[in-house]
Design a protein around this motif. Structure first.
Motif, PDB file in Angstrom:
ATOM      1  N   GLN A 102      -3.575  10.348   6.318  1.00  0.00           N
ATOM      2  CA  GLN A 102      -3.105   9.862   5.333  1.00  0.00           C
ATOM      3  C   GLN A 102      -4.199   9.214   4.164  1.00  0.00           C
ATOM      4  O   GLN A 102      -5.176   8.928   4.755  1.00  0.00           O
TER       5      GLN A 102
ATOM      6  N   TYR B  60     -10.369   3.002  10.045  1.00  0.00           N
ATOM      7  CA  TYR B  60     -10.468   2.732   8.591  1.00  0.00           C
ATOM      8  C   TYR B  60     -11.151   1.278   8.268  1.00  0.00           C
ATOM      9  O   TYR B  60     -11.189   0.700   9.294  1.00  0.00           O
TER      10      TYR B  60
ATOM     11  N   PHE C 231      -4.638   6.730   1.238  1.00  0.00           N
ATOM     12  CA  PHE C 231      -4.201   5.289   0.684  1.00  0.00           C
ATOM     13  C   PHE C 231      -4.713   5.096  -0.746  1.00  0.00           C
ATOM     14  O   PHE C 231      -5.695   5.526  -1.318  1.00  0.00           O
ATOM     15  N   GLY C 232      -3.629   4.510  -1.600  1.00  0.00           N
ATOM     16  CA  GLY C 232      -3.993   4.169  -2.961  1.00  0.00           C
ATOM     17  C   GLY C 232      -4.600   2.574  -2.885  1.00  0.00           C
ATOM     18  O   GLY C 232      -4.749   2.065  -1.655  1.00  0.00           O
ATOM     19  N   PRO C 233      -5.039   2.098  -3.916  1.00  0.00           N
ATOM     20  CA  PRO C 233      -5.696   0.740  -4.079  1.00  0.00           C
ATOM     21  C   PRO C 233      -4.821  -0.299  -3.709  1.00  0.00           C
ATOM     22  O   PRO C 233      -5.375  -1.252  -3.351  1.00  0.00           O
TER      23      PRO C 233
ATOM     24  N   SER D  88      -8.013  -1.963  -0.545  1.00  0.00           N
ATOM     25  CA  SER D  88      -7.168  -0.939   0.425  1.00  0.00           C
ATOM     26  C   SER D  88      -8.155  -0.531   1.470  1.00  0.00           C
ATOM     27  O   SER D  88      -8.954  -0.885   1.835  1.00  0.00           O
ATOM     28  N   LEU D  89      -7.342   0.499   2.549  1.00  0.00           N
ATOM     29  CA  LEU D  89      -8.058   0.847   3.466  1.00  0.00           C
ATOM     30  C   LEU D  89      -8.898   2.086   2.971  1.00  0.00           C
ATOM     31  O   LEU D  89      -8.395   2.860   2.141  1.00  0.00           O
TER      32      LEU D  89
ATOM     33  N   LEU E 106       0.751  -1.178   0.078  1.00  0.00           N
ATOM     34  CA  LEU E 106       0.178   0.136  -0.102  1.00  0.00           C
ATOM     35  C   LEU E 106       0.768   1.289   0.083  1.00  0.00           C
ATOM     36  O   LEU E 106       1.856   1.300   0.860  1.00  0.00           O
TER      37      LEU E 106
END
Lengths: 117, 111
Positions: A106, B35, A108-110, B42-43, A90
């Motif tokens: 933050q 999250y 996050f990308g995928p 992802s998160l 990630l």
């Protein structure tokens, strides 16, 4: 829309064959992070860049390297992938309050799922 | 050592029931994050709690923060199957102020 992009989304590599994962951002954030996440575990921070300053976590193996050629891009290089390096990787970005040095939320990308054969 | 502890780590609920996930942390932090993560994804940021007493709600989820007790809760109201996921809490800590994550709570909502 401003975002964090990771390529590829899925990567298959052979044991010991170097691999590079890519992250780009349109948020103009000055901090970029790389996390490793294995199944049923929390994300584990590998390292981060604050502008051009590289910050390695103490327990990140030497096998993992990173490059940040400009504000928008950051790469994760795995020099000799082992079976134990199979994971989701990630990328995340955040801004920093200059006055306080405090890191902000933050994004996050995928993620890139890495499979090592 | 900085710690973020979540409990429970696994939670199986029936649809329509209520439950609370707890997040304790050992460092002083003025912010706490929740999250959501779906399998293979992802998160996804759910909540950012910025101050003592902060409460935020989104649909069937409500998060609160007590900085004095170093405790955050994520309350689920009338659970539905779509809420099945892993939920992580995180705080900033350490010399670099990076995120420290809890181990996550895997929630399964069954009909």
């Amino acid at each position: 829309d401003a975002m964090v992009i990771q390529n590829p989304r899925y990567q298959v590599t052979q044991f010991g064959k170097p691999v590079t994962l890519s992250c780009s951002q349109t948020l103009n954030h000055n901090v970029m992070y790389w996390y490793q996440q294995k199944s049923s575990q929390a994300p584990k921070l590998l390292f981060h860049y604050y502008d051009k300053d590289f910050n390695n976590e103490a327990d990140t193996p030497d096998n993992f390297q990173s490059r940040r050629p400009n504000t928008s891009f950051c790469f994760l290089d795995i020099r000799s992938p082992g079976l134990g390096d199979a994971a989701m990787y990630l990328c995340a970005t955040s801004s920093v309050l200059r006055a306080s040095g405090r890191k902000e939320t933050q994004y996050f990308g995928p993620g890139t799922r890495l499979l090592v054969l | 050592e900085l710690k973020v502890e979540q409990n429970p780590l696994f939670l199986s609920m029936q649809e329509g029931k209520n439950y609370t996930i707890y997040c304790n942390y050992s460092t002083t932090s003025d912010r706490l994050y929740w999250y959501r993560q779906d399998p293979g994804k992802s998160l996804e940021s759910l909540f950012v709690l910025l101050s003592n007493g902060a409460v935020k709600q989104e649909g069937r989820l409500m998060a609160s923060l007590d900085t004095k007790a170093r405790l955050s809760t994520l309350h689920i109201t009338a659970a539905v199957h779509d809420l099945s996921a892993t939920y992580f809490c995180a705080v900033h800590g350490g010399s670099q102020g990076n995120l420290i994550f809890g181990k996550g709570t895997k929630l399964s909502v069954k009909p």
